[in-house]
Enzyme design. Structure first.
Site, PDB file in Angstrom:
ATOM      1  N   THR A   1     -10.540   5.056  10.757  1.00 52.50           N
ATOM      2  CA  THR A   1     -10.508   4.233  11.981  1.00 52.50           C
ATOM      3  C   THR A   1      -9.937   5.012  13.172  1.00 52.50           C
ATOM      4  OG1 THR A   1      -8.467   3.302  11.128  1.00 52.50           O
ATOM      5  CG2 THR A   1     -10.421   1.943  10.927  1.00 52.50           C
TER       6      THR A   1
ATOM      7  N   LYS B   1       0.845  -1.193   0.000  1.00 50.50           N
ATOM      8  CA  LYS B   1       0.000   0.000   0.000  1.00 50.50           C
ATOM      9  C   LYS B   1       0.879   1.240   0.000  1.00 50.50           C
ATOM     10  CE  LYS B   1      -2.251   1.642   3.724  1.00 50.50           C
ATOM     11  NZ  LYS B   1      -2.051   3.095   3.735  1.00 50.50           N
TER      12      LYS B   1
ATOM     13  N   GLN C   1      -3.875   4.107  16.402  1.00 59.52           N
ATOM     14  CA  GLN C   1      -5.091   3.377  16.018  1.00 59.52           C
ATOM     15  C   GLN C   1      -5.994   3.266  17.246  1.00 59.52           C
ATOM     16  OE1 GLN C   1      -5.915   2.749  13.137  1.00 59.52           O
ATOM     17  NE2 GLN C   1      -4.183   2.178  11.847  1.00 59.52           N
TER      18      GLN C   1
ATOM     19  N   GLY D   1       0.963  -1.997   8.812  1.00 59.12           N
ATOM     20  CA  GLY D   1       2.107  -1.098   8.650  1.00 59.12           C
ATOM     21  C   GLY D   1       3.165  -1.373   9.697  1.00 59.12           C
ATOM     22  N   ARG D   2       3.123  -0.567  10.765  1.00 59.34           N
ATOM     23  CA  ARG D   2       4.207  -0.586  11.754  1.00 59.34           C
ATOM     24  C   ARG D   2       4.556  -1.948  12.336  1.00 59.34           C
ATOM     25  NH1 ARG D   2       1.510   4.621  14.341  1.00 59.34           N
ATOM     26  NH2 ARG D   2      -0.228   3.481  13.394  1.00 59.34           N
TER      27      ARG D   2
ATOM     28  N   ASP E   1      -3.452   4.251  -1.875  1.00 60.99           N
ATOM     29  CA  ASP E   1      -4.340   4.710  -0.786  1.00 60.99           C
ATOM     30  C   ASP E   1      -4.288   6.234  -0.698  1.00 60.99           C
ATOM     31  OD1 ASP E   1      -5.784   4.935   1.616  1.00 60.99           O
ATOM     32  OD2 ASP E   1      -4.041   4.425   2.852  1.00 60.99           O
ATOM     33  N   LEU E   2      -4.916   6.899  -1.684  1.00 66.76           N
ATOM     34  CA  LEU E   2      -4.910   8.364  -1.670  1.00 66.76           C
ATOM     35  C   LEU E   2      -6.276   8.916  -1.268  1.00 66.76           C
ATOM     36  CD1 LEU E   2      -2.645   9.133  -4.779  1.00 66.76           C
ATOM     37  CD2 LEU E   2      -2.024   8.986  -2.361  1.00 66.76           C
ATOM     38  N   LYS E   3      -7.226   8.041  -1.014  1.00 64.39           N
ATOM     39  CA  LYS E   3      -8.544   8.440  -0.468  1.00 64.39           C
ATOM     40  C   LYS E   3      -9.089   9.680  -1.180  1.00 64.39           C
ATOM     41  CE  LYS E   3      -7.420   6.760   4.215  1.00 64.39           C
ATOM     42  NZ  LYS E   3      -5.972   6.494   4.131  1.00 64.39           N
ATOM     43  N   PHE E   4      -9.330   9.536  -2.499  1.00 66.91           N
ATOM     44  CA  PHE E   4      -9.819  10.680  -3.266  1.00 66.91           C
ATOM     45  C   PHE E   4     -11.167  11.150  -2.724  1.00 66.91           C
ATOM     46  CE2 PHE E   4      -7.395   8.420  -6.803  1.00 66.91           C
ATOM     47  CZ  PHE E   4      -6.263   9.207  -6.647  1.00 66.91           C
ATOM     48  N   HIS E   5     -11.342  12.461  -2.661  1.00 68.27           N
ATOM     49  CA  HIS E   5     -12.578  13.063  -2.142  1.00 68.27           C
ATOM     50  C   HIS E   5     -12.681  14.450  -2.768  1.00 68.27           C
ATOM     51  CE1 HIS E   5     -15.116  14.057   1.729  1.00 68.27           C
ATOM     52  NE2 HIS E   5     -15.786  14.215   0.597  1.00 68.27           N
ATOM     53  N   ASP E   6     -13.429  14.541  -3.879  1.00 69.67           N
ATOM     54  CA  ASP E   6     -13.493  15.816  -4.605  1.00 69.67           C
ATOM     55  C   ASP E   6     -14.761  15.769  -5.471  1.00 69.67           C
ATOM     56  OD1 ASP E   6     -12.732  18.236  -5.967  1.00 69.67           O
ATOM     57  OD2 ASP E   6     -10.636  17.747  -5.579  1.00 69.67           O
ATOM     58  N   ILE E   7     -14.960  16.737  -6.330  1.00 71.36           N
ATOM     59  CA  ILE E   7     -16.130  16.679  -7.208  1.00 71.36           C
ATOM     60  C   ILE E   7     -15.947  15.513  -8.190  1.00 71.36           C
ATOM     61  CG2 ILE E   7     -16.719  19.125  -6.969  1.00 71.36           C
ATOM     62  CD1 ILE E   7     -15.380  19.604  -9.698  1.00 71.36           C
ATOM     63  N   PRO E   8     -17.063  14.928  -8.671  1.00 71.25           N
ATOM     64  CA  PRO E   8     -16.961  13.711  -9.481  1.00 71.25           C
ATOM     65  C   PRO E   8     -15.990  13.816 -10.657  1.00 71.25           C
ATOM     66  CG  PRO E   8     -19.241  14.087  -8.861  1.00 71.25           C
ATOM     67  CD  PRO E   8     -18.475  15.295  -8.382  1.00 71.25           C
TER      68      PRO E   8
ATOM     69  N   THR F   1     -13.307  15.602 -11.056  1.00 70.74           N
ATOM     70  CA  THR F   1     -11.896  15.589 -10.621  1.00 70.74           C
ATOM     71  C   THR F   1     -11.495  14.199 -10.143  1.00 70.74           C
ATOM     72  OG1 THR F   1     -12.074  17.906 -10.025  1.00 70.74           O
ATOM     73  CG2 THR F   1     -10.274  16.679  -9.004  1.00 70.74           C
TER      74      THR F   1
HETATM   75  O1  C5P Z   1       1.051   1.162  11.073  1.00 66.07           O
HETATM   76  P1  C5P Z   1      -0.374   0.694  10.964  1.00 66.07           P
HETATM   77  O2  C5P Z   1      -0.502  -0.820  10.934  1.00 66.07           O
HETATM   78  O3  C5P Z   1      -1.290   1.360  11.963  1.00 66.07           O
HETATM   79  O4  C5P Z   1      -0.807   1.206   9.501  1.00 66.07           O
HETATM   80  C1  C5P Z   1      -2.134   1.153   9.046  1.00 66.07           C
HETATM   81  C2  C5P Z   1      -2.189   1.746   7.655  1.00 66.07           C
HETATM   82  O5  C5P Z   1      -3.538   1.749   7.227  1.00 66.07           O
HETATM   83  C3  C5P Z   1      -1.707   3.180   7.571  1.00 66.07           C
HETATM   84  O6  C5P Z   1      -1.079   3.339   6.308  1.00 66.07           O
HETATM   85  C4  C5P Z   1      -2.968   4.008   7.617  1.00 66.07           C
HETATM   86  O7  C5P Z   1      -2.869   5.208   6.912  1.00 66.07           O
HETATM   87  C5  C5P Z   1      -3.966   3.083   6.910  1.00 66.07           C
HETATM   88  N1  C5P Z   1      -5.360   3.303   7.195  1.00 66.07           N
HETATM   89  C6  C5P Z   1      -5.896   3.239   8.470  1.00 66.07           C
HETATM   90  N2  C5P Z   1      -7.231   3.465   8.673  1.00 66.07           N
HETATM   91  C7  C5P Z   1      -8.039   3.724   7.634  1.00 66.07           C
HETATM   92  C8  C5P Z   1      -7.518   3.780   6.341  1.00 66.07           C
HETATM   93  C9  C5P Z   1      -6.164   3.557   6.164  1.00 66.07           C
HETATM   94  O8  C5P Z   1      -5.161   2.980   9.414  1.00 66.07           O
HETATM   95  N3  C5P Z   1      -9.333   3.881   7.834  1.00 66.07           N
END
Ligand code: C5P
Length: 237
Positions: free
Chosen positions: A122, A31, A192, A212-213, A58-65, A67
């Site tokens: 989240t 991702k 989180q 991620g981490r 994972d750029l979470k687009f949120h704009d007018i349709p 765009t």
């Molecule tokens: O490091 P960690 O396991 O918390 O990473 C979770 C990944 O998921 C991060 O890249 C975070 O931006 C992404 N994410 C999230 N919650 C969302 C959407 C994406 O934690 N609702």
């Protein structure tokens, strides 16, 4: 492991490439989020796609349709496997995203990316919801937005592990549920707020886990990924 996606939450293309080289083969894809994309841009996406990696943009687009349609078309040309938009952008925006992915894929003879929606971040708590004027409980908000994503033709949603069961009930078994916030017993929770173990999230019905981490900050990322993959296989045993 065919359900584990690793969040390459680092600042440089070199760091991301090093992680991808270490993890390739033990996870299903990578991702790339706004942090890395803003720093390094589309070339890194093309490089990973060139390696045969599945990339979730994972750029979470949120704009007018219009765009969002343009952005989704551009992501489709990059060859991403999955991308996302914010469901709160509304049905017209999500339908424009779906159509742009399908049209651009057909035009360039490639597979359309999976298009999924973020329901609620989240990291948002009940207080955070109230602060932005949302009166509904988190769960009903998430369910409503997931149903809207489905009826707008999207492939699935990003959702916290705690919302999986309700979304599965409402949107059926073919709907993709991509779940971040995965933590093992010894892992730091960080920012989180609604975490769950990998095995429990899969048992609850997640299609993919985004980690991620717990992997990228581990002393040995490949060993951490393989431990998690084994935990995931255990959930299906
Ligand atoms: O490091 P960690 O396991 O918390 O990473 C979770 C990944 O998921 C991060 O890249 C975070 O931006 C992404 N994410 C999230 N919650 C969302 C959407 C994406 O934690 N609702």
């Amino acid at each position: 492991m065919d359900q584990l996606l690793v969040a390459l939450d680092v600042d440089t293309a070199a760091g991301a490439q090093a992680l991808a080289n270490t993890l390739r083969g033990s996870v299903v894809g990578f991702k790339i989020g706004s942090r890395l994309f803003t720093a390094e841009g589309p070339r890194l996406v093309e490089e990973l796609v060139g390696h045969g990696d599945r990339v979730f943009l994972d750029l979470k687009f949120h704009d007018i349709p219009n765009t969002v349609a343009g952005a989704v078309g551009a992501a489709t040309r990059l060859g991403v496997w999955m991308l996302n938009v914010h469901a709160s952008g509304g049905g017209a925006m999500m339908r424009a995203a779906r159509d742009a992915a399908d049209d651009e894929a057909a035009r360039t003879s490639r597979r359309a990316p999976l298009v999924i929606a973020v329901t609620m971040l989240t990291s948002l708590s009940a207080e955070g919801l109230a602060e932005i004027g949302m009166a509904d409980a988190m769960e009903s908000q998430v369910e409503r937005l997931a149903a809207l994503a489905e009826s707008s033709g999207l492939d699935g949603v990003v959702a916290s592990a705690h919302e999986i069961a309700a979304i599965r009930r409402r949107c059926g078994s073919a709907f993709q549920i991509v779940t971040p916030g995965i933590r093992g017993r010894g892992d730091a929770i960080g920012d989180q707020s609604r975490t769950m173990s990998a095995a429990d999230a899969l048992t609850a019905g997640a299609s993919y886990l985004v980690v991620g981490r717990p992997i990228i900050a581990a002393p040995d990322p490949r060993a951490a990924a393989e431990r998690l993959a084994a935990e995931c296989r255990g959930a299906h045993a």
